[in-house]
Design a protein around this motif. Sequence first.
Motif, PDB file in Angstrom:
ATOM      1  N   ARG A 209      39.688  37.534  29.977  1.00 20.22           N
ATOM      2  CA  ARG A 209      40.395  36.504  29.203  1.00 20.22           C
ATOM      3  C   ARG A 209      41.816  36.331  29.726  1.00 20.22           C
ATOM      4  NH1 ARG A 209      37.505  38.660  24.680  1.00 20.22           N
ATOM      5  NH2 ARG A 209      39.235  40.067  24.198  1.00 20.22           N
ATOM      6  N   ASP A 210      42.462  37.448  30.049  1.00 20.17           N
ATOM      7  CA  ASP A 210      43.829  37.368  30.572  1.00 20.17           C
ATOM      8  C   ASP A 210      43.856  36.638  31.911  1.00 20.17           C
ATOM      9  OD1 ASP A 210      44.869  38.650  28.415  1.00 20.17           O
ATOM     10  OD2 ASP A 210      44.932  40.633  29.353  1.00 20.17           O
ATOM     11  N   VAL A 211      42.871  36.924  32.768  1.00 21.71           N
ATOM     12  CA  VAL A 211      42.801  36.238  34.062  1.00 21.71           C
ATOM     13  C   VAL A 211      42.570  34.750  33.860  1.00 21.71           C
ATOM     14  CG1 VAL A 211      41.455  35.983  36.177  1.00 21.71           C
ATOM     15  CG2 VAL A 211      42.040  38.266  35.356  1.00 21.71           C
ATOM     16  N   GLY A 212      41.656  34.400  32.929  1.00 19.00           N
ATOM     17  CA  GLY A 212      41.396  32.991  32.663  1.00 19.00           C
ATOM     18  C   GLY A 212      42.620  32.262  32.164  1.00 19.00           C
ATOM     19  N   LYS A 213      43.376  32.901  31.256  1.00 20.55           N
ATOM     20  CA  LYS A 213      44.601  32.287  30.748  1.00 20.55           C
ATOM     21  C   LYS A 213      45.623  32.102  31.861  1.00 20.55           C
ATOM     22  CE  LYS A 213      44.215  34.102  26.030  1.00 20.55           C
ATOM     23  NZ  LYS A 213      44.808  35.041  25.047  1.00 20.55           N
ATOM     24  N   ALA A 214      45.722  33.120  32.725  1.00 25.16           N
ATOM     25  CA  ALA A 214      46.695  33.032  33.821  1.00 25.16           C
ATOM     26  C   ALA A 214      46.362  31.877  34.761  1.00 25.16           C
ATOM     27  CB  ALA A 214      46.732  34.344  34.599  1.00 25.16           C
ATOM     28  N   ILE A 215      45.066  31.700  35.039  1.00 27.28           N
ATOM     29  CA  ILE A 215      44.656  30.607  35.931  1.00 27.28           C
ATOM     30  C   ILE A 215      44.919  29.259  35.264  1.00 27.28           C
ATOM     31  CG2 ILE A 215      42.654  29.516  37.021  1.00 27.28           C
ATOM     32  CD1 ILE A 215      41.584  32.336  37.567  1.00 27.28           C
ATOM     33  N   GLU A 216      44.603  29.163  33.943  1.00 25.28           N
ATOM     34  CA  GLU A 216      44.864  27.919  33.225  1.00 25.28           C
ATOM     35  C   GLU A 216      46.344  27.578  33.232  1.00 25.28           C
ATOM     36  OE1 GLU A 216      43.360  27.839  29.295  1.00 25.28           O
ATOM     37  OE2 GLU A 216      41.252  27.982  29.884  1.00 25.28           O
ATOM     38  N   GLU A 217      47.191  28.598  33.115  1.00 23.84           N
ATOM     39  CA  GLU A 217      48.632  28.362  33.088  1.00 23.84           C
ATOM     40  C   GLU A 217      49.159  27.814  34.404  1.00 23.84           C
ATOM     41  OE1 GLU A 217      50.238  32.088  31.895  1.00 23.84           O
ATOM     42  OE2 GLU A 217      49.498  31.909  29.824  1.00 23.84           O
ATOM     43  N   MET A 218      48.410  28.019  35.474  1.00 20.76           N
ATOM     44  CA  MET A 218      48.826  27.470  36.763  1.00 20.76           C
ATOM     45  C   MET A 218      48.833  25.949  36.744  1.00 20.76           C
ATOM     46  SD  MET A 218      49.719  29.954  38.662  1.00 20.76           S
ATOM     47  CE  MET A 218      50.361  30.610  37.091  1.00 20.76           C
ATOM     48  N   ASN A 219      48.011  25.382  35.834  1.00 20.77           N
ATOM     49  CA  ASN A 219      47.994  23.919  35.733  1.00 20.77           C
ATOM     50  C   ASN A 219      49.333  23.369  35.259  1.00 20.77           C
ATOM     51  OD1 ASN A 219      45.415  23.063  36.612  1.00 20.77           O
ATOM     52  ND2 ASN A 219      44.493  23.834  34.717  1.00 20.77           N
ATOM     53  N   ASP A 220      50.138  24.232  34.582  1.00 22.32           N
ATOM     54  CA  ASP A 220      51.443  23.774  34.121  1.00 22.32           C
ATOM     55  C   ASP A 220      52.373  23.426  35.282  1.00 22.32           C
ATOM     56  OD1 ASP A 220      50.561  24.166  31.576  1.00 22.32           O
ATOM     57  OD2 ASP A 220      51.551  26.105  31.309  1.00 22.32           O
ATOM     58  N   PHE A 221      52.060  23.959  36.475  1.00 26.75           N
ATOM     59  CA  PHE A 221      52.894  23.701  37.635  1.00 26.75           C
ATOM     60  C   PHE A 221      52.435  22.475  38.422  1.00 26.75           C
ATOM     61  CE2 PHE A 221      53.391  28.159  36.624  1.00 26.75           C
ATOM     62  CZ  PHE A 221      54.763  28.353  36.747  1.00 26.75           C
ATOM     63  N   ARG A 222      51.309  21.877  37.969  1.00 25.32           N
ATOM     64  CA  ARG A 222      50.811  20.681  38.641  1.00 25.32           C
ATOM     65  C   ARG A 222      51.566  19.455  38.152  1.00 25.32           C
ATOM     66  NH1 ARG A 222      45.568  20.989  40.871  1.00 25.32           N
ATOM     67  NH2 ARG A 222      44.517  22.999  40.558  1.00 25.32           N
ATOM     68  N   ALA A 223      51.581  18.431  38.975  1.00 27.58           N
ATOM     69  CA  ALA A 223      52.193  17.169  38.560  1.00 27.58           C
ATOM     70  C   ALA A 223      51.338  16.479  37.496  1.00 27.58           C
ATOM     71  CB  ALA A 223      52.370  16.252  39.770  1.00 27.58           C
ATOM     72  N   ARG A 224      50.024  16.730  37.508  1.00 22.89           N
ATOM     73  CA  ARG A 224      49.131  16.139  36.515  1.00 22.89           C
ATOM     74  C   ARG A 224      48.013  17.129  36.199  1.00 22.89           C
ATOM     75  NH1 ARG A 224      47.037  11.326  40.524  1.00 22.89           N
ATOM     76  NH2 ARG A 224      45.909  12.607  42.047  1.00 22.89           N
ATOM     77  N   PRO A 225      47.429  17.055  34.986  1.00 24.64           N
ATOM     78  CA  PRO A 225      46.398  18.004  34.574  1.00 24.64           C
ATOM     79  C   PRO A 225      45.164  17.943  35.484  1.00 24.64           C
ATOM     80  CG  PRO A 225      47.227  16.766  32.708  1.00 24.64           C
ATOM     81  CD  PRO A 225      47.763  16.093  33.932  1.00 24.64           C
ATOM     82  N   ALA A 226      44.483  19.084  35.584  1.00 27.86           N
ATOM     83  CA  ALA A 226      43.273  19.171  36.388  1.00 27.86           C
ATOM     84  C   ALA A 226      42.305  20.132  35.703  1.00 27.86           C
ATOM     85  CB  ALA A 226      43.607  19.642  37.798  1.00 27.86           C
ATOM     86  N   GLY A 227      41.085  20.136  36.173  1.00 26.59           N
ATOM     87  CA  GLY A 227      40.090  21.067  35.641  1.00 26.59           C
ATOM     88  C   GLY A 227      38.941  20.345  34.969  1.00 26.59           C
ATOM     89  N   THR A 228      38.105  21.117  34.265  1.00 25.21           N
ATOM     90  CA  THR A 228      36.941  20.581  33.567  1.00 25.21           C
ATOM     91  C   THR A 228      37.129  20.709  32.062  1.00 25.21           C
ATOM     92  OG1 THR A 228      35.437  21.151  35.384  1.00 25.21           O
ATOM     93  CG2 THR A 228      34.449  20.801  33.219  1.00 25.21           C
ATOM     94  N   LEU A 229      36.858  19.624  31.348  1.00 24.62           N
ATOM     95  CA  LEU A 229      36.937  19.607  29.891  1.00 24.62           C
ATOM     96  C   LEU A 229      35.520  19.590  29.343  1.00 24.62           C
ATOM     97  CD1 LEU A 229      38.647  19.332  27.317  1.00 24.62           C
ATOM     98  CD2 LEU A 229      38.561  16.848  27.630  1.00 24.62           C
TER      99      LEU A 229
END
Length: 302
Positions: free
Chosen positions: A76-96
């Motif tokens: 869970r901690d690893v997943g949260k850390a990876i998700e937080e990397m999206n905060d450094f993107r210019a726009r959101p990414a990933g799968t909803l």
Amino acid sequence: MLPANLSQLSAFSAVARLGSFGKAGAELSLSTSAISHAIRTLEERLGLSLFNRTTRSVALTEAGQHLLERIEPALRDVGKAIEEMNDFRARPAGTLRINTSRGAGQLVLMPIVPRFLALYPDISVELVDNEGMVDIVAEGFDAGVRFLNAVPEDMVGVPIGIPQRFVVVGTPAYFARHAAPLQPDDLLSHECVRYRFPSGRMYKWDFEKDGVRREVDVPGRVTLGDSTMEVQAALAGVGLAITLESVVRQDIDAGRLIPVLEDWSMSVSSFTLYYPRQRRLKPALRAFVDLLREARGEPGLA
């Protein structure tokens, strides 16, 4: 002994949580054989069996249960850390991933998803429809969509669309053979299309007029577990069906179906998108919620 890699541990966690190699593969976008290979490699590295497998079920061994309890917090901690990397993107990414009833998917999600995809080209959307409620956290969904009264109390809810209304409908040919019901109890002498919930409980038709509620256990020779098929059965002249007015509005306007008992029609809340109150919103979900709020003229999330 070589350490297990993250992909093997993620596959193990998904199989343990979902109880299925196939479901774990679908969640992780991997084939069932790839999941099986990852689990087999992990077991070989540990020198232990992690699952008891039969042709019908997959269950954790004692060693597997111990491993799951130890690695879940770290994953869970690893997943949260990876998700937080999206905060450094210019726009959101990933799968909803959103779990929805079929009616909600057709009526309120599909009209807005194309716009959402156009606004956020780095986001993918997966909609999974279930007639019954599911545990969105346990099943790996970011959010769910149901009527407000079905949303669990520990969830945050965001209304989508307008309040809905149920209506009883039948074909002109049916009413050429049967007098239209004037009050709910008249349905007891009609042929109705019945609905059974995934839990096994039969749906009793609900009505309301001037603050008076009525519930009728209607008769009928056809029982279905899918709202779309209910409408199809009504259109085929099998009998009367109860459904959301917005679902059959075009059929009513075209004269293919006739609404009855309209003064007894049951109004319900609007559909609601919901997500865990305590969970940190991933950027893709935050963007989707903001779009829903914008469509209703509400401020976005801070």
